[in-house]
Scaffold this motif. Structure first.
Motif, short mmCIF file in Angstrom:
data_model
loop_
_atom_site.label_atom_id
_atom_site.label_comp_id
_atom_site.label_asym_id
_atom_site.label_seq_id
_atom_site.Cartn_x
_atom_site.Cartn_y
_atom_site.Cartn_z
N THR A 16 -7.59 -2.81 -8.66
CA THR A 16 -7.92 -1.85 -7.70
C THR A 16 -6.44 -0.90 -7.56
OG1 THR A 16 -9.06 -3.26 -6.41
CG2 THR A 16 -8.45 -1.38 -5.32
N THR A 17 -5.25 -1.27 -7.62
CA THR A 17 -4.15 -0.30 -7.20
C THR A 17 -3.82 0.53 -8.26
OG1 THR A 17 -2.75 -2.07 -7.77
CG2 THR A 17 -3.25 -1.81 -5.44
N PHE A 72 -14.35 6.03 -7.81
CA PHE A 72 -14.43 5.13 -6.56
C PHE A 72 -15.42 4.07 -6.93
CE2 PHE A 72 -13.24 8.95 -4.09
CZ PHE A 72 -12.31 8.27 -3.37
N CYS A 102 2.09 1.69 -3.48
CA CYS A 102 1.21 2.21 -4.46
C CYS A 102 0.75 3.47 -4.11
CB CYS A 102 0.03 1.32 -4.34
SG CYS A 102 -0.03 -0.36 -4.85
N ILE A 126 -12.85 1.45 -8.68
CA ILE A 126 -11.79 1.16 -7.61
C ILE A 126 -12.73 -0.05 -6.71
CG2 ILE A 126 -10.75 1.47 -5.28
CD1 ILE A 126 -10.03 4.29 -6.51
N TRP A 165 0.77 -1.39 -0.01
CA TRP A 165 -0.02 0.07 -0.07
C TRP A 165 0.80 1.42 0.06
CZ3 TRP A 165 -4.42 -1.55 -1.64
CH2 TRP A 165 -4.94 -2.83 -1.27
N SER A 220 -6.42 1.55 -10.60
CA SER A 220 -7.36 2.08 -10.51
C SER A 220 -7.29 3.36 -9.48
CB SER A 220 -8.80 1.58 -10.25
OG SER A 220 -8.97 0.72 -11.17
N PHE A 221 -6.16 3.09 -8.28
CA PHE A 221 -6.20 4.36 -7.42
C PHE A 221 -5.47 5.34 -8.02
CE2 PHE A 221 -3.61 5.68 -3.97
CZ PHE A 221 -4.56 6.24 -3.32
N TYR A 222 -4.30 4.91 -9.09
CA TYR A 222 -3.63 5.74 -9.84
C TYR A 222 -4.52 6.78 -10.47
CZ TYR A 222 -0.81 7.50 -13.71
OH TYR A 222 -0.22 8.39 -14.70
N ALA A 274 1.26 6.63 -7.00
CA ALA A 274 0.04 7.22 -7.31
C ALA A 274 0.08 8.80 -7.06
CB ALA A 274 -1.24 6.67 -6.69
N LEU A 291 -7.44 7.35 -9.98
CA LEU A 291 -8.31 8.30 -9.05
C LEU A 291 -7.43 9.50 -8.71
CD1 LEU A 291 -10.34 8.84 -6.82
CD2 LEU A 291 -8.95 7.48 -5.31
#
Length: 477
Positions: free
Chosen positions: A154-155, A320, A32, A323, A29, A157-159, A36, A161
């Motif tokens: 997910t990770t 979100f 990431c 994510i 985490w 997609s966090f980028y 990000a 975000l």
């Protein structure tokens, strides 16, 4: 030089149950989150020019041609940065490429802050574009290689975000500094997250896949031991990586592109996916939202400013959705829903502009369609295209493949930004958005025929399927 223990052998074609359910360690985490930050800077650089340009024009008395160069120079720099990032990332490693990107952001922002004329500002924008290009290539690649397959979507997609957060942050910053008409401060704030990215990247590990590709197997295993919850997961993943390396021992980069038709398929798919993302029309909305809202009946600077901020906020919140769903529902169902929503909203907006937004109901209908379009993009093509492009390239050709697709993204971005105002003026808003509706409908068919479902599939399994000649839509099976 290889470590003392040497490479490992693959022992299993599918992840054992203990590996599939191993805990996610904190270092994953942290890695990431820091990577990000590159997405945050990416978004801020996209958003800053819309607020700064009116004041730059006033201070430097810009011609229309110079105004266009200052706006588009970032995209040109980004395309160059993305195309060169593959060799940088391959030779220096993903971590050092992120550090180089952070330095370019810092230098570019400072050049813009102290610019004494349009030429110096143009140079600063080119440097910022180079930083964006390197970051937009390296960050999704790094994220795909350090995260376990079960949370990879997910990770990444966090980028995406963080890109949307950066755009919103730039819109808010622009609004705040507009009261003192300080475009220099608008650019100056870019240096703050860039400094955080630089020092943060110093603390994250190198990509284990990059280390293994450099025959540094002991280091790769050490890094994986910090990123995975169990020794079984470490050994399983080392086996997967080694098998991929052995299958491509004599092929890499451009040589692999020339000699391997299956690799060419993944490169062309990555390029096509990034062009699809650009031609949805999202950047049309982000760059020209005030004009679109005015065409829909909302007049005045204040109304346009708030509409732009609301658009940016919608972009953040809708990400979100991706994510939450990308590693549950899968990539393709979300893409189908997103393209359908974008096609439908552009069709309704085209109708509103055709009949004329002469009533309050039609005005708010036009605004609602823009916001729903943003939701459709932010939950689907925005994050998922970056995810897929990071997943479909084989290990030895990954730098080349992602470099090609990221370069295509910025070339498409430049074309959209350049031609949209010409189309809008030449054929009108109704026909322009009607065309975008038709294009998004066609992207549903493209997804059905060519896009693979990669949810829960290791990068190495995707690679084996690709190089075995399976149809592109089946390489995630």
């Amino acid at each position: 030089m290889a470590g003392a223990s040497g490479p490992v052998s693959s022992t299993s074609k599918s992840a054992p149950d203990a590996v599939a359910h191993a805990d996610i360690v904190p270092m994953v985490w942290l890695s990431c989150g820091l990577a990000a930050l590159a997405g945050l800077l990416f978004g801020m650089d996209i958003g800053v020019i819309s607020g700064a340009l009116p004041f730059i024009k006033k201070d430097f008395n810009l011609s229309s041609a110079m105004e266009g160069w200052i706006v588009s120079s970032m995209m040109v720099g980004a395309a160059i940065g993305a195309l060169s990032a593959g060799s940088i990332s391959k030779s220096m490693g993903r971590k050092r490429a992120l550090l180089a990107s952070a330095l370019l952001f810092i230098v570019g922002a400072l050049v813009c802050v102290v610019a004494t004329g349009p030429t110096m500002l143009w140079i600063g924008r080119i440097l910022l574009g180079l930083a964006v290009g390197v970051a937009s290539f390296t960050a999704p690649l790094y994220l795909s290689e350090v995260t376990p397959e079960r949370i990879r979507g997910t990770t990444i997609s966090f980028y995406q975000l963080m890109v949307t957060v950066g755009i919103l942050a730039a819109f808010v910053s622009n609004a705040a500094f507009s009261y003192i008409e300080s475009w220099r401060w608008m650019f100056g704030v870019l240096a703050i997250p860039a400094v955080l990215l630089f020092f943060g990247a110093l603390s994250v590990p190198n990509s284990p896949r990059w280390l293994a590709a450099k025959d540094r197997f002991d280091e790769a295993r050490d890094v994986l031991s910090k990123l995975r919850g169990t020794s079984e997961e470490v050994e399983y993943e080392m086996g997967e990586i080694q098998e991929a390396l052995e299958s491509e021992a004599d092929s890499q980069g451009f040589q692999m592109f020339k000699n391997n038709p299956n690799f060419r398929r993944s490169v062309f798919l990555g390029v096509a996916l990034q062009l699809v993302q650009q031609f949805t029309g999202m950047n049309v909305i982000m760059y020209y939202a005030p004009q679109i809202f005015q065409a829909s009946g909302f007049q005045g600077t204040s109304a346009s400013l708030w509409a732009t901020v609301v658009t940016g906020l919608t972009n953040v919140l809708a990400t979100f959705i991706a994510i939450a769903l990308i590693d549950r529902a899968g990539r393709k169902p979300i893409l189908y829903a997103g393209f359908l929503m974008m096609a439908a909203t552009m069709a309704v907006l085209s109708y509103v502009l055709h009949v004329g937004a002469t009533t309050t109901v039609l005005q708010y209908t036009g605004m609602a369609m823009v916001l729903l379009f943003v939701v459709g993009f932010a939950m689907s093509a925005g994050p998922l295209i970056w995810t897929l492009c990071a997943e479909i390239q084989p290990l030895q050709g990954r730098d080349f493949g992602i470099g090609a697709s990221t370069g295509a993204n910025w070339i498409g971005n430049f074309c959209i930004g350049f031609f949209f105002p010409i189309m809008f003026e030449g054929i009108g808003g109704a026909w322009t958005f009607g065309l975008l509706a038709a294009v998004n409908a066609l992207f549903i068919i493209f997804t059905l025929k060519y896009v693979p479902e990669t949810k829960g599939i290791s990068l190495e399994k995707i690679e084996r399927n690709l190089l075995a000649g399976k149809a592109l839509r089946a390489i995630g099976v």
